[in-house]
Design an enzyme around this catalytic site. Structure first.
Site, PDB file in Angstrom:
ATOM      1  N   ARG A   1      -8.406  -9.355  -4.692  1.00  0.00           N
ATOM      2  CA  ARG A   1      -9.164  -9.762  -3.518  1.00  0.00           C
ATOM      3  C   ARG A   1     -10.613  -9.330  -3.688  1.00  0.00           C
ATOM      4  O   ARG A   1     -10.895  -8.255  -4.198  1.00  0.00           O
ATOM      5  CB  ARG A   1      -8.594  -9.116  -2.255  1.00  0.00           C
ATOM      6  CG  ARG A   1      -7.320  -9.762  -1.744  1.00  0.00           C
ATOM      7  CD  ARG A   1      -6.804  -9.068  -0.505  1.00  0.00           C
ATOM      8  NE  ARG A   1      -6.348  -7.716  -0.800  1.00  0.00           N
ATOM      9  CZ  ARG A   1      -7.028  -6.617  -0.556  1.00  0.00           C
ATOM     10  NH1 ARG A   1      -8.194  -6.668   0.056  1.00  0.00           N
ATOM     11  NH2 ARG A   1      -6.543  -5.437  -0.889  1.00  0.00           N
TER      12      ARG A   1
ATOM     13  N   TYR B   1      -6.803 -16.685  -6.470  1.00  0.00           N
ATOM     14  CA  TYR B   1      -5.962 -15.482  -6.544  1.00  0.00           C
ATOM     15  C   TYR B   1      -5.332 -15.076  -5.208  1.00  0.00           C
ATOM     16  O   TYR B   1      -6.042 -14.969  -4.187  1.00  0.00           O
ATOM     17  CB  TYR B   1      -6.774 -14.279  -7.088  1.00  0.00           C
ATOM     18  CG  TYR B   1      -5.954 -13.029  -6.971  1.00  0.00           C
ATOM     19  CD1 TYR B   1      -4.951 -12.759  -7.901  1.00  0.00           C
ATOM     20  CD2 TYR B   1      -6.077 -12.198  -5.866  1.00  0.00           C
ATOM     21  CE1 TYR B   1      -4.116 -11.680  -7.738  1.00  0.00           C
ATOM     22  CE2 TYR B   1      -5.244 -11.104  -5.695  1.00  0.00           C
ATOM     23  CZ  TYR B   1      -4.258 -10.853  -6.638  1.00  0.00           C
ATOM     24  OH  TYR B   1      -3.423  -9.797  -6.460  1.00  0.00           O
TER      25      TYR B   1
ATOM     26  N   LYS C   1      -2.863 -12.157   4.037  1.00  0.00           N
ATOM     27  CA  LYS C   1      -3.856 -11.245   4.612  1.00  0.00           C
ATOM     28  C   LYS C   1      -4.733 -11.956   5.648  1.00  0.00           C
ATOM     29  O   LYS C   1      -5.077 -11.385   6.682  1.00  0.00           O
ATOM     30  CB  LYS C   1      -4.729 -10.642   3.505  1.00  0.00           C
ATOM     31  CG  LYS C   1      -3.918  -9.804   2.508  1.00  0.00           C
ATOM     32  CD  LYS C   1      -3.230  -8.690   3.202  1.00  0.00           C
ATOM     33  CE  LYS C   1      -2.045  -8.092   2.514  1.00  0.00           C
ATOM     34  NZ  LYS C   1      -2.148  -7.267   1.374  1.00  0.00           N
TER      35      LYS C   1
ATOM     36  N   SER D   1      -3.438  -0.974  -0.279  1.00  0.00           N
ATOM     37  CA  SER D   1      -2.973  -1.831  -1.365  1.00  0.00           C
ATOM     38  C   SER D   1      -2.678  -1.010  -2.618  1.00  0.00           C
ATOM     39  O   SER D   1      -3.452  -0.110  -2.964  1.00  0.00           O
ATOM     40  CB  SER D   1      -4.036  -2.881  -1.673  1.00  0.00           C
ATOM     41  OG  SER D   1      -4.319  -3.614  -0.511  1.00  0.00           O
TER      42      SER D   1
ATOM     43  N   HIS E   1      -0.674  -3.726   8.287  1.00  0.00           N
ATOM     44  CA  HIS E   1      -0.439  -3.748   6.843  1.00  0.00           C
ATOM     45  C   HIS E   1       0.657  -2.725   6.531  1.00  0.00           C
ATOM     46  O   HIS E   1       0.379  -1.641   6.026  1.00  0.00           O
ATOM     47  CB  HIS E   1      -1.759  -3.392   6.142  1.00  0.00           C
ATOM     48  CG  HIS E   1      -1.752  -3.598   4.651  1.00  0.00           C
ATOM     49  ND1 HIS E   1      -2.625  -2.958   3.811  1.00  0.00           N
ATOM     50  CD2 HIS E   1      -0.992  -4.380   3.861  1.00  0.00           C
ATOM     51  CE1 HIS E   1      -2.406  -3.326   2.565  1.00  0.00           C
ATOM     52  NE2 HIS E   1      -1.410  -4.191   2.565  1.00  0.00           N
TER      53      HIS E   1
ATOM     54  N   ARG F   1       0.982  -9.764 -10.768  1.00  0.00           N
ATOM     55  CA  ARG F   1       1.930  -9.777  -9.648  1.00  0.00           C
ATOM     56  C   ARG F   1       3.120 -10.689  -9.904  1.00  0.00           C
ATOM     57  O   ARG F   1       3.070 -11.580 -10.744  1.00  0.00           O
ATOM     58  CB  ARG F   1       1.211 -10.267  -8.385  1.00  0.00           C
ATOM     59  CG  ARG F   1       0.004  -9.406  -7.989  1.00  0.00           C
ATOM     60  CD  ARG F   1       0.177  -8.760  -6.675  1.00  0.00           C
ATOM     61  NE  ARG F   1      -0.843  -7.748  -6.421  1.00  0.00           N
ATOM     62  CZ  ARG F   1      -0.779  -6.897  -5.397  1.00  0.00           C
ATOM     63  NH1 ARG F   1       0.231  -6.929  -4.558  1.00  0.00           N
ATOM     64  NH2 ARG F   1      -1.717  -5.995  -5.225  1.00  0.00           N
TER      65      ARG F   1
ATOM     66  N   CYS G   1      -0.455   1.218  -3.160  1.00  0.00           N
ATOM     67  CA  CYS G   1      -0.124   2.629  -2.910  1.00  0.00           C
ATOM     68  C   CYS G   1       1.348   2.837  -2.591  1.00  0.00           C
ATOM     69  O   CYS G   1       1.724   3.890  -2.076  1.00  0.00           O
ATOM     70  CB  CYS G   1      -0.989   3.182  -1.800  1.00  0.00           C
ATOM     71  SG  CYS G   1      -2.711   3.360  -2.285  1.00  0.00           S
TER      72      CYS G   1
ATOM     73  N   ASP H   1       4.938  -5.607   3.155  1.00  0.00           N
ATOM     74  CA  ASP H   1       3.474  -5.671   3.238  1.00  0.00           C
ATOM     75  C   ASP H   1       2.923  -5.815   4.656  1.00  0.00           C
ATOM     76  O   ASP H   1       1.873  -5.281   4.952  1.00  0.00           O
ATOM     77  CB  ASP H   1       2.961  -6.837   2.374  1.00  0.00           C
ATOM     78  CG  ASP H   1       1.504  -6.683   1.955  1.00  0.00           C
ATOM     79  OD1 ASP H   1       1.132  -5.585   1.508  1.00  0.00           O
ATOM     80  OD2 ASP H   1       0.736  -7.651   2.082  1.00  0.00           O
TER      81      ASP H   1
HETATM   82  P1  GTP Z   1       0.103  -4.111  -2.282  1.00  0.00           P
HETATM   83  O1  GTP Z   1       1.055  -5.188  -2.658  1.00  0.00           O
HETATM   84  O2  GTP Z   1      -1.188  -4.210  -3.038  1.00  0.00           O
HETATM   85  O3  GTP Z   1      -0.144  -4.020  -0.819  1.00  0.00           O
HETATM   86  O4  GTP Z   1       0.702  -2.724  -2.845  1.00  0.00           O
HETATM   87  P2  GTP Z   1       1.918  -1.790  -2.397  1.00  0.00           P
HETATM   88  O5  GTP Z   1       1.461  -0.836  -1.354  1.00  0.00           O
HETATM   89  O6  GTP Z   1       3.119  -2.601  -2.093  1.00  0.00           O
HETATM   90  O7  GTP Z   1       2.164  -0.908  -3.723  1.00  0.00           O
HETATM   91  P3  GTP Z   1       3.368  -0.904  -4.780  1.00  0.00           P
HETATM   92  O8  GTP Z   1       4.668  -0.482  -4.180  1.00  0.00           O
HETATM   93  O9  GTP Z   1       3.361  -2.193  -5.501  1.00  0.00           O
HETATM   94  O10 GTP Z   1       2.913   0.256  -5.762  1.00  0.00           O
HETATM   95  C1  GTP Z   1       1.719   0.186  -6.486  1.00  0.00           C
HETATM   96  C2  GTP Z   1       1.713   1.164  -7.622  1.00  0.00           C
HETATM   97  O11 GTP Z   1       2.009   2.484  -7.152  1.00  0.00           O
HETATM   98  C3  GTP Z   1       2.743   0.853  -8.684  1.00  0.00           C
HETATM   99  O12 GTP Z   1       2.122   0.941  -9.942  1.00  0.00           O
HETATM  100  C4  GTP Z   1       3.777   1.920  -8.546  1.00  0.00           C
HETATM  101  O13 GTP Z   1       4.327   2.267  -9.788  1.00  0.00           O
HETATM  102  C5  GTP Z   1       3.021   3.079  -7.919  1.00  0.00           C
HETATM  103  N1  GTP Z   1       3.904   3.860  -7.018  1.00  0.00           N
HETATM  104  C6  GTP Z   1       4.647   3.370  -5.993  1.00  0.00           C
HETATM  105  N2  GTP Z   1       5.368   4.347  -5.384  1.00  0.00           N
HETATM  106  C7  GTP Z   1       5.055   5.498  -6.035  1.00  0.00           C
HETATM  107  C8  GTP Z   1       5.473   6.859  -5.873  1.00  0.00           C
HETATM  108  O14 GTP Z   1       6.266   7.213  -5.003  1.00  0.00           O
HETATM  109  N3  GTP Z   1       4.932   7.768  -6.733  1.00  0.00           N
HETATM  110  C9  GTP Z   1       4.046   7.403  -7.697  1.00  0.00           C
HETATM  111  N4  GTP Z   1       3.570   8.349  -8.492  1.00  0.00           N
HETATM  112  N5  GTP Z   1       3.643   6.120  -7.894  1.00  0.00           N
HETATM  113  C10 GTP Z   1       4.136   5.181  -7.071  1.00  0.00           C
HETATM  114  C1  SPV Z   2      -2.898  -6.266  -1.194  1.00  0.00           C
HETATM  115  O1  SPV Z   2      -3.906  -6.222  -1.899  1.00  0.00           O
HETATM  116  O2  SPV Z   2      -2.715  -5.473  -0.226  1.00  0.00           O
HETATM  117  C2  SPV Z   2      -1.831  -7.232  -1.498  1.00  0.00           C
HETATM  118  C3  SPV Z   2      -2.109  -8.241  -2.508  1.00  0.00           C
HETATM  119  O3  SPV Z   2      -0.789  -7.192  -0.880  1.00  0.00           O
HETATM  120  S1  SPV Z   2      -3.010  -9.574  -1.879  1.00  0.00           S
HETATM  121  O4  SPV Z   2      -2.083 -10.544  -1.323  1.00  0.00           O
HETATM  122  O5  SPV Z   2      -3.756 -10.163  -2.961  1.00  0.00           O
HETATM  123  O6  SPV Z   2      -3.895  -9.128  -0.819  1.00  0.00           O
HETATM  124 MN    MN Z   3      -0.774  -5.396   0.633  1.00  0.00          MN
END
Ligand code: GTP
Ligand code: SPV
Ligand code: MN
Length: 609
Positions: free
Chosen positions: A69, A214, A223, A265, A243, A392, A267, A294
């Site tokens: 984004r 993207y 979003k 995002s 979110h 993704r 995290c 999400d």
């Molecule tokens: P968006 O889709 O962008 O909103 O992201 P999200 O909040 O759904 O994050 P996601 O679960 O995809 O995790 C993103 C990154 O954080 C990945 O590379 C994971 O491996 C890492 N991660 C997730 N949970 C943990 C955790 O509990 N500990 C650690 N160390 N890393 C984590």
């Molecule tokens: C984020 O960035 O929080 C996502 C991916 O979930 S996107 O849909 O590109 O915003």
């Molecule tokens: Mn997100």
């Protein structure tokens, strides 16, 4: 089917501007999907993956400068600048329409414009919202097909005069001018970052996105609608668009409690939402139900508690780091009918990414389309990744082994706890509980995180990201804080608010907490607190667990690590307060006084501690 006159007029008007060769209405059928895929394979927009190993899966690469984004090109276009607030980019609607019109004009020559009617939330639920996205990208159509409910059934729901999506009945605030279907226009134009704009017109219930291909920039139901436009509507209508992930935790006796979690995002929302209990806890018989990863739309029901629905029907998840150990449920979910974007393509027509399953492939084609081998370095000596760090997968929630049986229920799920948190290498303990709703709102409003690859910009830099909504709040964030405070007053039993941090590191920069499935140990403590089953230690910042109250069965973590994870450093927190004050300053007089009071109260408690 009866025609919706206003919709047709609008589609014609947009087509007159963009000048596509054809306009095609999307019905959502399997036949249509096959036809679109075939066309995209022939032009190279999509690559068909190995159908024995990955049935129904396809591959896509976005442009090299179009992989996350672009928040600096994202605008809230309200008549008054103050309504967008100090944390949003703002452009007057007139200027925004004019700028984008110049880019859109004639940009679809030689292309097809697809008309995608979609519903965020189960079709027909009073809580759902309808949108119509016009796009010149088959990739977008196929993603929307997974992420939202699309096609004929949505048009039927909209009806001939269904200019307006129904609002909650008996709601005190009914402002129909704001609740018609959201008009979403997307065009790739020339994919030039200098001619890219992601524009939101909350006052017109309209989104215009041009120059990108993207994810969050172009899947306009996500979003743009479900957070930026929806948060604006939610404020008017008295609910919350957040979110947040939504998950259920089932106890051995079959009782399920639901929590919602806001993390910025990349995290950990997707990972937490579908966590697999670690061996040590499995014996107890806990089970997880995934409702969403999400976005959460939450409203106060007649019982006075907060209920949530996930408006989406798919995952658009981060690939790198996803593997059978960290997230087996995700790996199971993406075995079929999945769109892979910007990952590494292997010679056998399967895919790979850094920290994924299997051995590192000896060769492949990277996310930029170049031949790739492990160990390759760029001119600066940095490793060249096979997959983009923000690559993704798009997959239907229904394919997730832990998909909640309540996903299609119009009423959603009741929320017992809200958790918030970001990536903090220092400062924030593994978990702490706020004293009450108002304090919890302050904790969420001051949360911060280190920047990830999900947004364009400098990685690692700490930024405040209130409720993980900094990039997604469609109106003045000071009013958003006020709205949260108001919501608390309207609830009989507001969820308790907790802060978590899975990312605290030791002196050597290693994570102190193993994370992923092990996070369930913390969630159990959170639910025990909600049900008044355990005491806690009262500290200046909130309640923290007694170490013995976190079930560590099967996890070999030194007590010293646990102490570090829960440590509260007075000086660090005082420095944090200074930084929070700087952040609050940008809201000037708009900031609710309650947040300043909470700030002062924390300062007093810390100084006394
Ligand atoms: P968006 O889709 O962008 O909103 O992201 P999200 O909040 O759904 O994050 P996601 O679960 O995809 O995790 C993103 C990154 O954080 C990945 O590379 C994971 O491996 C890492 N991660 C997730 N949970 C943990 C955790 O509990 N500990 C650690 N160390 N890393 C984590
Ligand atoms: C984020 O960035 O929080 C996502 C991916 O979930 S996107 O849909 O590109 O915003
Ligand atoms: Mn997100």
């Amino acid at each position: 089917m009866k025609e919706h006159r206003k919709l047709k007029l609008w589609v014609n008007k947009m087509a007159n501007m963009c000048k596509p060769d054809k306009v095609v209405w999307i019905d959502g059928s399997e036949e249509e999907k096959a036809r679109l895929e075939k066309e995209a394979f022939s032009t190279g927009e999509l690559i068909q993956l190995n159908q024995q190993k990955l049935p129904g899966c396809v591959y896509h690469r976005t442009a090299i400068n179009d992989v996350a984004r672009t928040e600096h090109l994202t605008f809230i276009c309200t008549k008054n600048k103050l309504d967008a607030g100090p944390t949003n980019n703002w452009m007057p609607p007139k200027e925004a329409y004019k700028k984008a019109t110049e880019i859109f004009s004639g940009s679809m020559k030689g292309r097809t414009m697809y008309v995608i009617p979609f519903s965020m939330g189960p079709v027909g639920s009073e809580f759902s919202k309808i949108g119509v996205e016009l796009t010149d990208s088959i990739y977008v159509v196929l993603n929307m097909r997974i992420m939202t409910r699309i096609g004929k059934k949505v048009l039927e729901q909209l009806g001939a005069d269904g200019e307006f999506t129904p609002l909650e009945k008996n709601h005190p605030v009914r402002d129909n001018s704001l609740t018609g279907f959201t008009k979403c226009l997307h065009g790739k134009a020339d994919l030039d970052i200098n001619r890219r704009l992601i524009l939101h017109f909350p006052e017109d219930n309209t989104i215009w996105s041009v120059g990108s291909g993207y994810g969050g920039n172009v899947l306009l139901g996500k979003k743009c609608l479900s957070l930026r436009i929806a948060s604006y509507l939610a404020k008017k209508e008295g609910w919350l668009a957040e979110h947040m992930l939504i998950m259920g935790i089932e106890e051995p006796n079959g009782h399920i409690e639901y929590i919602a979690g806001a993390f910025p995002s990349a995290c950990g929302k997707t990972n937490l939402a579908m966590l697999v209990p670690p061996e040590g806890l499995k014996k107890k018989g806990c089970k997880i139900w995934t409702v969403g990863d999400d976005i959460a739309w939450m409203r106060i029901d007649t019982d006075g508690s907060l209920w949530a629905v996930n408006p989406e029907s798919g995952f658009f998840g981060v690939a790198p780091g996803t593997n059978s150990k960290s997230n087996p449920s995700a790996m199971e979910t993406i075995k079929k009918n999945t769109i892979y974007t910007n990952v590494l393509l292997k010679p056998d027509g399967t895919v790979w990414w850094e920290d994924g399953d299997g051995p590192v492939p000896s060769e492949g084609t990277d996310w930029t389309g170049k031949p790739w081998k492990p160990g390759m370095l760029d001119e600066k000596g940095n490793p060249i990744y096979g997959a983009n760090p923000n690559s993704r997968f798009t997959a239907p929630i229904a394919q997730c082994p832990t998909a909640s049986f309540r996903l299609e229920q119009h009423h959603g799920v009741p929320i017992s706890a809200i958790i918030v948190g970001g990536r903090r290498a220092h400062l924030a303990p593994l978990v702490y509980e706020s004293f009450n709703w108002q304090h919890g709102v302050y904790v969420a409003a001051t949360m911060a995180s280190e920047r990830t690859a999900a947004q364009f910009g400098k990685l690692g830099e700490v930024r405040r990201d209130p409720m993980a909504m900094l990039p997604f709040c469609g109106y003045n964030m000071a009013d958003y804080f006020r709205h949260w405070l108001e919501m608390g007053k309207r609830m009989v039993k507001p969820p308790r608010i907790f802060h978590v941090n899975w990312f605290r590191t030791d002196e050597n920069g290693n994570f102190l907490w193993p994370g992923f499935g092990e996070n369930l140990r913390v969630l159990e403590w959170i639910l025990d607190r909600c049900n008044n089953k355990v005491d806690a230690v009262k500290t200046a910042i909130g309640y923290i667990p007694k170490i013995a109250d976190i079930d560590m069965t099967g996890l070999d973590l030194p007590k010293a690590s646990m102490e570090k994870l829960l440590h509260i450093d007075k000086n660090d927190w005082l420095a944090e307060l200074d930084s929070q004050k700087e952040f609050f300053k940008i809201f000037a007089k708009g900031l609710p006084k309650e947040l300043l009071e909470e700030w002062q109260a924390l300062k007093d408690r810390l100084e006394k501690s």
